[in-house]
Design an enzyme around this catalytic site. Sequence first.
Site, PDB file in Angstrom:
ATOM      1  N   ARG A   3      -2.940   0.600   6.071  1.00  0.00           N
ATOM      2  CA  ARG A   3      -3.728  -0.035   5.000  1.00  0.00           C
ATOM      3  C   ARG A   3      -4.815  -0.875   5.654  1.00  0.00           C
ATOM      4  O   ARG A   3      -4.511  -1.707   6.518  1.00  0.00           O
ATOM      5  CB  ARG A   3      -2.864  -0.932   4.113  1.00  0.00           C
ATOM      6  CG  ARG A   3      -3.747  -1.877   3.285  1.00  0.00           C
ATOM      7  CD  ARG A   3      -3.034  -2.676   2.241  1.00  0.00           C
ATOM      8  NE  ARG A   3      -2.685  -1.830   1.114  1.00  0.00           N
ATOM      9  CZ  ARG A   3      -2.409  -2.300  -0.103  1.00  0.00           C
ATOM     10  NH1 ARG A   3      -2.446  -3.604  -0.341  1.00  0.00           N
ATOM     11  NH2 ARG A   3      -2.095  -1.490  -1.076  1.00  0.00           N
TER      12      ARG A   3
ATOM     13  N   GLN B 243      -1.153   5.432  -4.705  1.00  0.00           N
ATOM     14  CA  GLN B 243      -1.165   4.870  -6.061  1.00  0.00           C
ATOM     15  C   GLN B 243      -1.279   5.989  -7.104  1.00  0.00           C
ATOM     16  O   GLN B 243      -0.704   5.900  -8.198  1.00  0.00           O
ATOM     17  CB  GLN B 243      -2.356   3.908  -6.174  1.00  0.00           C
ATOM     18  CG  GLN B 243      -2.514   3.245  -7.522  1.00  0.00           C
ATOM     19  CD  GLN B 243      -1.549   2.089  -7.745  1.00  0.00           C
ATOM     20  OE1 GLN B 243      -1.375   1.234  -6.904  1.00  0.00           O
ATOM     21  NE2 GLN B 243      -0.923   2.077  -8.909  1.00  0.00           N
TER      22      GLN B 243
ATOM     23  N   ASP C 165      -8.800  -2.490 -12.939  1.00  0.00           N
ATOM     24  CA  ASP C 165      -8.413  -3.050 -11.643  1.00  0.00           C
ATOM     25  C   ASP C 165      -9.228  -4.335 -11.451  1.00  0.00           C
ATOM     26  O   ASP C 165     -10.193  -4.586 -12.199  1.00  0.00           O
ATOM     27  CB  ASP C 165      -8.728  -2.021 -10.537  1.00  0.00           C
ATOM     28  CG  ASP C 165      -8.249  -2.443  -9.149  1.00  0.00           C
ATOM     29  OD1 ASP C 165      -7.469  -3.417  -9.032  1.00  0.00           O
ATOM     30  OD2 ASP C 165      -8.666  -1.794  -8.162  1.00  0.00           O
TER      31      ASP C 165
ATOM     32  N   CYS D 190      -3.234  -0.995 -11.492  1.00  0.00           N
ATOM     33  CA  CYS D 190      -2.502  -0.796 -10.235  1.00  0.00           C
ATOM     34  C   CYS D 190      -1.793  -2.072  -9.794  1.00  0.00           C
ATOM     35  O   CYS D 190      -0.833  -2.017  -9.028  1.00  0.00           O
ATOM     36  CB  CYS D 190      -3.452  -0.322  -9.152  1.00  0.00           C
ATOM     37  SG  CYS D 190      -4.857  -1.436  -8.902  1.00  0.00           S
TER      38      CYS D 190
ATOM     39  N   ARG E 173       5.543   3.447  -7.682  1.00  0.00           N
ATOM     40  CA  ARG E 173       4.974   3.452  -6.327  1.00  0.00           C
ATOM     41  C   ARG E 173       6.047   3.809  -5.300  1.00  0.00           C
ATOM     42  O   ARG E 173       5.805   4.566  -4.367  1.00  0.00           O
ATOM     43  CB  ARG E 173       4.385   2.082  -5.969  1.00  0.00           C
ATOM     44  CG  ARG E 173       3.177   1.628  -6.764  1.00  0.00           C
ATOM     45  CD  ARG E 173       1.982   2.533  -6.577  1.00  0.00           C
ATOM     46  NE  ARG E 173       1.632   2.713  -5.168  1.00  0.00           N
ATOM     47  CZ  ARG E 173       1.102   1.771  -4.370  1.00  0.00           C
ATOM     48  NH1 ARG E 173       0.812   0.581  -4.833  1.00  0.00           N
ATOM     49  NH2 ARG E 173       0.831   2.040  -3.102  1.00  0.00           N
TER      50      ARG E 173
HETATM   51  N1   CP Z   1      -1.206  -1.602  -6.140  1.00  0.00           N
HETATM   52  C1   CP Z   1      -1.056  -2.000  -4.867  1.00  0.00           C
HETATM   53  O1   CP Z   1      -1.419  -1.300  -3.922  1.00  0.00           O
HETATM   54  O2   CP Z   1      -0.459  -3.212  -4.706  1.00  0.00           O
HETATM   55  P1   CP Z   1      -0.311  -4.021  -3.334  1.00  0.00           P
HETATM   56  O3   CP Z   1      -1.693  -4.472  -2.938  1.00  0.00           O
HETATM   57  O4   CP Z   1       0.613  -5.149  -3.676  1.00  0.00           O
HETATM   58  O5   CP Z   1       0.270  -3.105  -2.295  1.00  0.00           O
HETATM   59  N1  NVA Z   2      -9.160  -2.378  -5.605  1.00  0.00           N
HETATM   60  C1  NVA Z   2      -8.072  -3.209  -5.164  1.00  0.00           C
HETATM   61  C2  NVA Z   2      -6.771  -2.476  -5.243  1.00  0.00           C
HETATM   62  C3  NVA Z   2      -5.569  -3.275  -4.865  1.00  0.00           C
HETATM   63  C4  NVA Z   2      -4.306  -2.488  -4.957  1.00  0.00           C
HETATM   64  C5  NVA Z   2      -8.341  -3.689  -3.753  1.00  0.00           C
HETATM   65  O1  NVA Z   2      -8.748  -2.868  -2.906  1.00  0.00           O
HETATM   66  O2  NVA Z   2      -8.161  -4.884  -3.469  1.00  0.00           O
END
Ligand code: CP
Ligand code: NVA
Length: 330
Positions: free
Chosen positions: A108, A138, A231, A272, A317
């Site tokens: 990530r 997601q 979002d 999400c 998830r």
């Molecule tokens: N939706 C999602 O990816 O949540 P987190 O940022 O908590 O992993």
């Molecule tokens: N668009 C958001 C999604 C978080 C799950 C971000 O990237 O912070």
Amino acid sequence: MGVNLSGRHFLKLLDFTPAEITYLIDLAENFKGLKRTGTPHAHLAGKNIVLLFEKTSTRTRCSFEVAGRDLGMGVVYLDPASSQMGKKESIEDTARVLGRMFDGIEYRGYGQNIVEELAENAGVPVWNGLTTEFHPTQMIADMLTLREKFGSLKGLKLTFMGDAQNNVANSLMVACAKLGVNFCACGPKEQMPEPHLVATCREIAAENDCGILLTEDVAEGVAGANAVYTDIWVSMGEPDEIWAERIRLLEPYRVTADVMAQAADGAIFMHCLPSYHDTKTTVGADIAERFGIEELECTDEVFESKRSVVFDEAENRMHAIKAIIYATLK
Ligand code: CP
Ligand code: NVA
């Protein structure tokens, strides 16, 4: 021929056929059944995975950790500060080291190019746990949630309201196009998805009997929508200074009870998460103090309403990520 994803990376949904995506959704549903009935499924005992996080997370991290353990694997978490990656060691070298020790790598962080470079060099499956451009795990959870609510996906309409050029909106556009769901991006022209991605998704959508609509008009955007999705307005990695501009651009696209009333009968609300639907977070409280608004991308009323399926998405998830790990490592 049956679907076989063994040894594959999971970097973005554009890399997968509709049949492969559907296979992952089916597998996630199957794992959900096993979890609910307490049926052990440690099918990958003896394997180990590593989770590389350059951004914070609750759902994605916990999903990978629980899914990995349920599958019988060892799971190692590396937080943003505790690996050499990027600072003292290149992405390429990090990938080659981790690939010697682990059977799979989750990443990530920032650019999609980083997760692609990890995948090119690791020699083991790499999973995208969110980049600036895409959030594909997601999508398996969200499409499972949508299918659970409506029985099937083809012909539904999903409208994304707000920052329609972020990772979640991009990924929804791809997922919908692949699975025959009509997708609408409803937001200001400044925050629409990139034209090249829209063009690619329109070609895919045409093959799957659905369409892609971009509109600045809320009434047009949500008319007939079976799902209204939103979002946060400022994503991780974007500068704090951008809030004022985003609020100005995106306030007309807040998901309110009035917006939901304009959608199809029985429409669901999706997000999400995490969400700024109240002031119970430090960011939410800070925005309330600076800008005088207590709800951002959606109202608390919508978030807490019977139409809201946000915690089903969150649970899914874990089942989805388990399916992705299992399918690629088995
Ligand atoms: N939706 C999602 O990816 O949540 P987190 O940022 O908590 O992993
Ligand atoms: N668009 C958001 C999604 C978080 C799950 C971000 O990237 O912070």
